[in-house]
Design a protein around this motif. Sequence first.
Motif, PDB file in Angstrom:
ATOM      1  N   ILE A 144       5.058   5.684   2.213  1.00 32.19           N
ATOM      2  CA  ILE A 144       5.188   7.020   2.815  1.00 32.19           C
ATOM      3  C   ILE A 144       5.713   6.891   4.236  1.00 32.19           C
ATOM      4  O   ILE A 144       6.608   7.618   4.666  1.00 32.19           O
ATOM      5  CB  ILE A 144       3.839   7.754   2.793  1.00 32.19           C
ATOM      6  CG1 ILE A 144       3.369   7.961   1.345  1.00 32.19           C
ATOM      7  CG2 ILE A 144       3.933   9.094   3.519  1.00 32.19           C
ATOM      8  CD1 ILE A 144       1.949   8.478   1.233  1.00 32.19           C
ATOM      9  N   TYR A 145       5.136   5.947   4.990  1.00 31.57           N
ATOM     10  CA  TYR A 145       5.584   5.678   6.356  1.00 31.57           C
ATOM     11  C   TYR A 145       7.074   5.358   6.391  1.00 31.57           C
ATOM     12  O   TYR A 145       7.831   5.921   7.200  1.00 31.57           O
ATOM     13  CB  TYR A 145       4.755   4.519   6.914  1.00 31.57           C
ATOM     14  CG  TYR A 145       5.403   3.726   8.022  1.00 31.57           C
ATOM     15  CD1 TYR A 145       5.496   4.231   9.316  1.00 31.57           C
ATOM     16  CD2 TYR A 145       5.913   2.456   7.766  1.00 31.57           C
ATOM     17  CE1 TYR A 145       6.091   3.487  10.331  1.00 31.57           C
ATOM     18  CE2 TYR A 145       6.496   1.712   8.770  1.00 31.57           C
ATOM     19  CZ  TYR A 145       6.581   2.231  10.049  1.00 31.57           C
ATOM     20  OH  TYR A 145       7.174   1.495  11.045  1.00 31.57           O
ATOM     21  N   VAL A 155      -0.859  12.230  -2.616  1.00 27.49           N
ATOM     22  CA  VAL A 155      -1.870  11.341  -2.039  1.00 27.49           C
ATOM     23  C   VAL A 155      -2.924  12.170  -1.308  1.00 27.49           C
ATOM     24  O   VAL A 155      -2.731  13.365  -1.050  1.00 27.49           O
ATOM     25  CB  VAL A 155      -1.251  10.335  -1.044  1.00 27.49           C
ATOM     26  CG1 VAL A 155      -0.318   9.382  -1.753  1.00 27.49           C
ATOM     27  CG2 VAL A 155      -0.537  11.060   0.093  1.00 27.49           C
ATOM     28  N   TYR A 215       0.823  -1.197   0.000  1.00 30.33           N
ATOM     29  CA  TYR A 215       0.000   0.000   0.000  1.00 30.33           C
ATOM     30  C   TYR A 215       0.862   1.253   0.000  1.00 30.33           C
ATOM     31  O   TYR A 215       1.961   1.296   0.557  1.00 30.33           O
ATOM     32  CB  TYR A 215      -0.915   0.003   1.219  1.00 30.33           C
ATOM     33  CG  TYR A 215      -1.951  -1.102   1.200  1.00 30.33           C
ATOM     34  CD1 TYR A 215      -2.988  -1.098   0.268  1.00 30.33           C
ATOM     35  CD2 TYR A 215      -1.881  -2.142   2.110  1.00 30.33           C
ATOM     36  CE1 TYR A 215      -3.931  -2.101   0.250  1.00 30.33           C
ATOM     37  CE2 TYR A 215      -2.830  -3.167   2.103  1.00 30.33           C
ATOM     38  CZ  TYR A 215      -3.845  -3.146   1.167  1.00 30.33           C
ATOM     39  OH  TYR A 215      -4.766  -4.144   1.140  1.00 30.33           O
ATOM     40  N   LYS A 216       0.347   2.316  -0.633  1.00 31.63           N
ATOM     41  CA  LYS A 216       1.085   3.567  -0.750  1.00 31.63           C
ATOM     42  C   LYS A 216       1.458   4.136   0.619  1.00 31.63           C
ATOM     43  O   LYS A 216       2.552   4.661   0.804  1.00 31.63           O
ATOM     44  CB  LYS A 216       0.229   4.577  -1.538  1.00 31.63           C
ATOM     45  CG  LYS A 216       0.875   5.942  -1.724  1.00 31.63           C
ATOM     46  CD  LYS A 216       2.090   5.879  -2.627  1.00 31.63           C
ATOM     47  CE  LYS A 216       2.620   7.260  -2.925  1.00 31.63           C
ATOM     48  NZ  LYS A 216       3.835   7.222  -3.774  1.00 31.63           N
ATOM     49  N   TYR A 217       0.543   4.019   1.591  1.00 35.23           N
ATOM     50  CA  TYR A 217       0.823   4.632   2.882  1.00 35.23           C
ATOM     51  C   TYR A 217       1.999   3.960   3.592  1.00 35.23           C
ATOM     52  O   TYR A 217       2.700   4.590   4.383  1.00 35.23           O
ATOM     53  CB  TYR A 217      -0.421   4.664   3.776  1.00 35.23           C
ATOM     54  CG  TYR A 217      -0.909   3.346   4.311  1.00 35.23           C
ATOM     55  CD1 TYR A 217      -0.423   2.837   5.505  1.00 35.23           C
ATOM     56  CD2 TYR A 217      -1.887   2.627   3.640  1.00 35.23           C
ATOM     57  CE1 TYR A 217      -0.885   1.639   6.019  1.00 35.23           C
ATOM     58  CE2 TYR A 217      -2.367   1.430   4.145  1.00 35.23           C
ATOM     59  CZ  TYR A 217      -1.862   0.937   5.329  1.00 35.23           C
ATOM     60  OH  TYR A 217      -2.312  -0.251   5.829  1.00 35.23           O
ATOM     61  N   HIS A 218       2.250   2.678   3.286  1.00 33.12           N
ATOM     62  CA  HIS A 218       3.418   2.014   3.866  1.00 33.12           C
ATOM     63  C   HIS A 218       4.710   2.604   3.298  1.00 33.12           C
ATOM     64  O   HIS A 218       5.708   2.756   4.012  1.00 33.12           O
ATOM     65  CB  HIS A 218       3.368   0.510   3.591  1.00 33.12           C
ATOM     66  CG  HIS A 218       2.490  -0.247   4.543  1.00 33.12           C
ATOM     67  ND1 HIS A 218       2.763  -0.348   5.887  1.00 33.12           N
ATOM     68  CD2 HIS A 218       1.326  -0.920   4.344  1.00 33.12           C
ATOM     69  CE1 HIS A 218       1.825  -1.070   6.480  1.00 33.12           C
ATOM     70  NE2 HIS A 218       0.937  -1.416   5.569  1.00 33.12           N
ATOM     71  N   THR A 243      -4.983   8.905   3.050  1.00 35.64           N
ATOM     72  CA  THR A 243      -3.843   8.007   2.883  1.00 35.64           C
ATOM     73  C   THR A 243      -2.675   8.456   3.735  1.00 35.64           C
ATOM     74  O   THR A 243      -2.012   7.643   4.400  1.00 35.64           O
ATOM     75  CB  THR A 243      -3.416   7.947   1.401  1.00 35.64           C
ATOM     76  OG1 THR A 243      -4.494   7.427   0.623  1.00 35.64           O
ATOM     77  CG2 THR A 243      -2.188   7.064   1.218  1.00 35.64           C
ATOM     78  N   LEU A 244      -2.411   9.751   3.728  1.00 32.76           N
ATOM     79  CA  LEU A 244      -1.315  10.293   4.525  1.00 32.76           C
ATOM     80  C   LEU A 244      -1.537  10.019   6.010  1.00 32.76           C
ATOM     81  O   LEU A 244      -0.605   9.658   6.735  1.00 32.76           O
ATOM     82  CB  LEU A 244      -1.169  11.792   4.286  1.00 32.76           C
ATOM     83  CG  LEU A 244      -0.115  12.500   5.138  1.00 32.76           C
ATOM     84  CD1 LEU A 244       1.267  11.966   4.819  1.00 32.76           C
ATOM     85  CD2 LEU A 244      -0.184  14.006   4.939  1.00 32.76           C
ATOM     86  N   LYS A 245      -2.777  10.174   6.464  1.00 38.28           N
ATOM     87  CA  LYS A 245      -3.084   9.971   7.879  1.00 38.28           C
ATOM     88  C   LYS A 245      -2.769   8.544   8.311  1.00 38.28           C
ATOM     89  O   LYS A 245      -2.313   8.312   9.437  1.00 38.28           O
ATOM     90  CB  LYS A 245      -4.564  10.293   8.134  1.00 38.28           C
ATOM     91  CG  LYS A 245      -4.957  10.242   9.605  1.00 38.28           C
ATOM     92  CD  LYS A 245      -4.208  11.283  10.432  1.00 38.28           C
ATOM     93  CE  LYS A 245      -4.701  11.291  11.866  1.00 38.28           C
ATOM     94  NZ  LYS A 245      -3.896  12.220  12.708  1.00 38.28           N
ATOM     95  N   LYS A 246      -2.989   7.574   7.430  1.00 39.13           N
ATOM     96  CA  LYS A 246      -2.659   6.179   7.746  1.00 39.13           C
ATOM     97  C   LYS A 246      -1.164   6.022   7.988  1.00 39.13           C
ATOM     98  O   LYS A 246      -0.741   5.300   8.899  1.00 39.13           O
ATOM     99  CB  LYS A 246      -3.114   5.255   6.620  1.00 39.13           C
ATOM    100  CG  LYS A 246      -4.624   5.115   6.477  1.00 39.13           C
ATOM    101  CD  LYS A 246      -4.969   4.169   5.341  1.00 39.13           C
ATOM    102  CE  LYS A 246      -6.475   4.006   5.197  1.00 39.13           C
ATOM    103  NZ  LYS A 246      -6.817   3.087   4.077  1.00 39.13           N
ATOM    104  N   ALA A 247      -0.350   6.700   7.182  1.00 36.85           N
ATOM    105  CA  ALA A 247       1.103   6.640   7.347  1.00 36.85           C
ATOM    106  C   ALA A 247       1.513   7.289   8.661  1.00 36.85           C
ATOM    107  O   ALA A 247       2.342   6.748   9.412  1.00 36.85           O
ATOM    108  CB  ALA A 247       1.796   7.329   6.177  1.00 36.85           C
TER     109      ALA A 247
END
Length: 242
Positions: free
Chosen positions: A7-8, A38, A2-5, A42-46
């Motif tokens: 970013i994280y 994003v 996933y994209k947020y991973h 999505t950013l908040k998930k990261a």
Amino acid sequence: MYKYHDIYSDIKRDILTNHYRAGTLLPTQDFFAKKYDVSRITLKKALNLLENEGLIFSKQGSGTYVRKQIDNDSSDLLPLDLPIGTTYSHRDQKISSTILHFDARLADKKEQEKLGIEASSPVYEFKRVRSINDQLYSYEHVVMPVYIAPLDEKILQGSVYDYLGTKAKLQLTDAHRTIYAEEASNQASKALQIEEGSPVLVIEQVAYDQKGRSFEFSKSVFKSSQSKFILDVHMSSDRISL
């Protein structure tokens, strides 16, 4: 993945390398949303992953900050309530590793149980001494399934967790730790340059990734002079009663 991973992992790397320094304000969510192209969801998930790992924290009306590192006194161990390693807990200090043993073999019954693998599954086994500012810090005995990612002695000289995050997109998100005292074994005493039978503190750990897989079974041994812990205890307001 996933994209947020991604970013994280990217922001985490910037924190661990001091691009975003401890105690300082992170850039805004708008900045990161534009940088990574994003949505804020999505950013908040990261950011939630970073906060759960204890790397950042938010202040209402002020913003999001990089959490200050553990006390610079190298006798302090990593905080017991956060799934992090030596590279983060002492990230402003010089960390080095001496490799004592590295090999691949089949796991024994206890290792199979801890790692959730079959008897036919090969594992890496490595033993190393970690030093902080050229002072002996810990003796580590680690077992890790081979399928996680290829390892070699060059990788073991640095942070294995950082390597796994880059190579296998794997992040340490949870850890089950058992803490106890024992007498130093022959191997531990030689590694830490103490007398055999001296009192030592042990942290036995099973580490889990973001998918809930156990990917590491380890035993870290510390001299009694380094048996100092940091533990933050929080109680949510809705659970407090008088």
